[in-house]
Write a protein that holds these residues in place. Structure first.
Motif, mmCIF file in Angstrom:
data_model
loop_
_atom_site.group_PDB
_atom_site.id
_atom_site.type_symbol
_atom_site.label_atom_id
_atom_site.label_comp_id
_atom_site.label_asym_id
_atom_site.label_seq_id
_atom_site.Cartn_x
_atom_site.Cartn_y
_atom_site.Cartn_z
ATOM 1 N N PRO A 62 0.819 -1.209 0.000
ATOM 2 C CA PRO A 62 0.000 0.000 0.000
ATOM 3 C C PRO A 62 0.856 1.264 0.000
ATOM 4 C CG PRO A 62 0.063 -0.986 2.194
ATOM 5 C CD PRO A 62 0.759 -1.944 1.277
ATOM 6 N N LEU A 63 0.266 2.347 -0.439
ATOM 7 C CA LEU A 63 0.877 3.665 -0.283
ATOM 8 C C LEU A 63 0.974 3.947 1.220
ATOM 9 C CD1 LEU A 63 1.663 6.409 -1.711
ATOM 10 C CD2 LEU A 63 -0.733 7.068 -1.372
ATOM 11 N N VAL A 64 2.138 4.408 1.653
ATOM 12 C CA VAL A 64 2.300 4.761 3.072
ATOM 13 C C VAL A 64 2.416 6.283 3.177
ATOM 14 C CG1 VAL A 64 3.856 4.629 5.055
ATOM 15 C CG2 VAL A 64 3.343 2.564 3.716
ATOM 16 N N VAL A 65 1.646 6.868 4.090
ATOM 17 C CA VAL A 65 1.743 8.312 4.311
ATOM 18 C C VAL A 65 2.057 8.541 5.792
ATOM 19 C CG1 VAL A 65 0.566 10.545 4.191
ATOM 20 C CG2 VAL A 65 0.048 8.766 2.488
ATOM 21 N N GLU A 66 3.250 9.053 6.061
ATOM 22 C CA GLU A 66 3.577 9.418 7.439
ATOM 23 C C GLU A 66 3.085 10.844 7.643
ATOM 24 O OE1 GLU A 66 7.454 8.077 8.578
ATOM 25 O OE2 GLU A 66 7.119 6.178 7.519
ATOM 26 N N SER A 67 2.443 11.064 8.778
ATOM 27 C CA SER A 67 1.813 12.364 9.007
ATOM 28 C C SER A 67 2.226 12.892 10.375
ATOM 29 C CB SER A 67 0.290 12.204 8.916
ATOM 30 O OG SER A 67 -0.338 13.455 9.137
ATOM 31 N N GLY A 68 2.714 14.117 10.417
ATOM 32 C CA GLY A 68 3.250 14.695 11.647
ATOM 33 C C GLY A 68 2.208 14.839 12.740
ATOM 34 N N LEU A 69 2.675 14.601 13.984
ATOM 35 C CA LEU A 69 1.820 14.723 15.171
ATOM 36 C C LEU A 69 2.305 15.841 16.080
ATOM 37 C CD1 LEU A 69 1.269 11.207 16.831
ATOM 38 C CD2 LEU A 69 -0.511 12.864 16.304
ATOM 39 N N GLY A 70 3.469 16.413 15.771
ATOM 40 C CA GLY A 70 4.039 17.405 16.676
ATOM 41 C C GLY A 70 4.625 16.754 17.920
ATOM 42 N N PRO A 71 4.999 17.577 18.903
ATOM 43 C CA PRO A 71 5.706 17.084 20.090
ATOM 44 C C PRO A 71 4.895 16.114 20.934
ATOM 45 C CG PRO A 71 5.414 19.493 20.167
ATOM 46 C CD PRO A 71 4.810 19.028 18.896
ATOM 47 N N ARG A 72 5.607 15.143 21.560
ATOM 48 C CA ARG A 72 4.926 14.176 22.422
ATOM 49 C C ARG A 72 4.306 14.845 23.639
ATOM 50 N NH1 ARG A 72 6.272 8.632 21.579
ATOM 51 N NH2 ARG A 72 7.751 8.487 19.875
ATOM 52 N N ALA A 73 5.000 15.860 24.179
ATOM 53 C CA ALA A 73 4.453 16.558 25.344
ATOM 54 C C ALA A 73 3.165 17.246 24.904
ATOM 55 C CB ALA A 73 5.456 17.582 25.856
#
Ligand code: BES
Ligand code: ZN
Ligand code: MN
Length: 508
Positions: free
Chosen positions: A83-94
């Motif tokens: 499949p096409l993989v799209v990584e998507s930012g979540l920002g900082p863990r805190a």
């Protein structure tokens, strides 16, 4: 030769105002493994700490590809054999929470716009409880993929058919519950967006009333629609005064939700339903902002959307919605400046600006809510350009006469990422609304316009705990922004649903 004949058919006759509601709901599944046959998989990635193993790269490699995993950043990775993989930012863990998950999944859904079936891998996300995770992810995808397709196809954007959330086995049930809530709230929001985006000539006040009558019984709401003749009998001079210049009739739509069992309290919601705001005889200029005035019923639409969710959310309070619907047109029969309108209940208003019409229609709705002896009144309206000037399009001002109520509204805004910031109702400014010939006039000075509008509304609440949201700023976006695609946002729908479902009187 074609001979022009005046047609008696109206654009509203054959128009479906609520395509998103009629469409089959997105099929949301919650599983613990990537399904075979997935065509696209989204992977939310935090911007610090360890990169999730399934993302396949270490931090340095991601950095080197210019993907630093901030909100709004995506890395699209086609696979030779998968499949096409799209990584998507979540920002900082805190501080990772529902808002980041909603945004991250929304940007993934935007990037995967050619795919009808989305898979999101949420395994191993620490710090977000299962319910919030399921709700935020579902809202993110379903809200992001909303498009208004009534008048033009969008072949490049496939409608979302299914959403599969892949989660840790221990979280399956919690995520499922959250996802059901998210789907309910996203569908309600998309319903409200359809109503807002509908052109004013297609969605008239009359037609809005028809929609309410159709949908209300499906979702456990009582619906009463008061027509022009009834509004005259009821003495709703605010709505009628604004309607005076129009060829279209006004409607007051009253929606009632009654919980099973003894209600914990009663809440009145009053919405501005100006189907089109031309400014009346205080005619608006033809600039871009004013081409958006079909959206001037966004407050009424948000209440309508929110109330469709109350039964399924298990709301325990009685909630009554008053949608004050009319357009505001100039004509030989329009209300003139200096005219005096008598609001339901007898208070008189001198009209000094026909473009300050929202507060006039809402005054009738507020008076009716007061007659019902509700425990609190919350108003929502695209009321003042000043609110947009103050907070821009990301935040709406909230005003009120009851600190606990304002704080509950703000909490609902934070929980739904429909943020509110309080403006004070500065009582000293009330005298700006003093009229020489009536109880009040409909506009103050040039400054503090959002506050004087709030003070005008407060004049009608008769001491009832009162909160007011001015959603002029966030009602619309002009380009896709995570879960808010171009056009009407229906801001306030999820906020009011969340607030109303949990409502308890602030003064026992
Ligand atoms: N519907 C407008 C407010 C508005 C402006 C909404 C821009 C969305 C975008 C409202 O009825 C209005 O005209 N307000 C006037 C009030 C003034 C005449 C006191 C305004 O803000 O200029
Ligand atoms: Zn208006
Ligand atoms: Mn106006």
């Amino acid at each position: 030769m074609t001979i022009a004949v005046k047609s008696t058919a109206k654009p509203s006759d054959r128009f479906d105002p609520i395509p998103s509601w009629r469409a089959a709901p997105v099929d949301v599944r919650v599983v613990s493994d990537i399904p075979a046959g997935a065509t696209v998989v989204g992977i939310p990635v935090p911007s610090d700490g360890d990169v999730p193993e399934r993302a396949g790269f270490d931090r340095a490699t991601l950095d080197a590809s210019d993907f630093t995993a901030g909100i709004g950043e995506t890395l699209v990775l086609p696979q030779i054999d998968g499949p096409l993989v799209v990584e998507s930012g979540l920002g900082p863990r805190a501080g990772l929470g529902g808002a980041a998950v909603r945004d991250s999944v929304a940007w993934f859904a935007q990037r995967a716009h050619r795919h009808a079936d989305l898979v999101v891998d949420l395994r191993g996300l620490q710090g977000v409880d299962a319910g919030t995770l399921g709700q935020a992810a579902t809202e993110g995808a379903v809200l992001a993929r909303y498009r208004y397709r009534v008048f033009a196809d969008r072949p490049a954007d496939l409608p979302l058919a299914s959403l599969t959330l892949v989660v840790d086995a221990g979280a399956l049930n919690g995520v499922r519950e959250g996802a059901a809530r998210g789907l309910l709230l996203a569908r309600a929001t998309n319903l409200a967006r359809d109503l807002c985006n509908a052109p004013a000539t297609h969605l008239t006040a009359t037609r809005f009333g028809d929609v309410a009558r159709e949908i209300g019984p499906q979702v456990g709401l009582d619906v009463e629609v008061f027509d022009q003749r009834q509004l005259v009998e009821m003495g709703c001079g605010g709505i009628l005064g604004v309607n005076a210049g129009s060829n279209e009739e006004a409607r007051l739509i009253k929606l009632t939700y009654r919980p099973a069992g003894t209600p914990t309290g009663s809440l009145g919601l009053v919405g501005k339903g100006v189907m089109y705001d031309a400014g009346g005889i205080s005619l608006k200029p033809s600039d871009a902002m004013h081409a958006l005035m079909k959206l001037d019923m966004s407050g009424a639409a948000a209440i309508f959307g929110a109330m469709t969710t109350l039964r399924d959310l298990g709301g325990r309070a009685t909630v009554t919605g008053f949608l004050c619907c009319t357009d505001n047109m100039p004509s030989g029969t329009a209300t003139r400046l200096g005219d005096v309108l008598t609001i339901r209940g007898g208070k008189t208003v001198e009209v000094v600006n026909a473009d300050a019409e929202g507060r006039l229609v809402m005054a009738d709705g507020i008076a009716l809510a007061v007659e019902d002896r509700v425990d609190a009144i919350v108003t929502i309206a695209t009321l003042t350009g000043a609110a947009l000037r103050t907070f821009g399009s990301a935040v709406a001002p909230v005003m009120g006469n009851d600190a606990a109520l304002v704080s509950e509204l703000r909490a609902a805004g934070d929980a739904t990422d429909e943020p509110l910031w309080e403006l004070p109702l500065i009582r000293k400014y009330r005298r700006q609304l003093d009229s020489k010939i009536a109880d009040i006039k409909n506009m103050g000075g040039v400054d503090a316009g959002s506050i004087t509008a709030g003070l005008f509304l407060e004049d009608f609440v008769a001491g009832t705990p009162f909160g007011h949201l001015d959603i002029c700023g966030p009602m619309v976006v002009d380009k896709d922004d995570a879960w808010r695609p171009t056009g009407a946002t229906a801001f306030g729908t999820r906020l009011l649903a969340t607030f109303a479902a949990a409502f308890r009187p602030t003064r026992p």
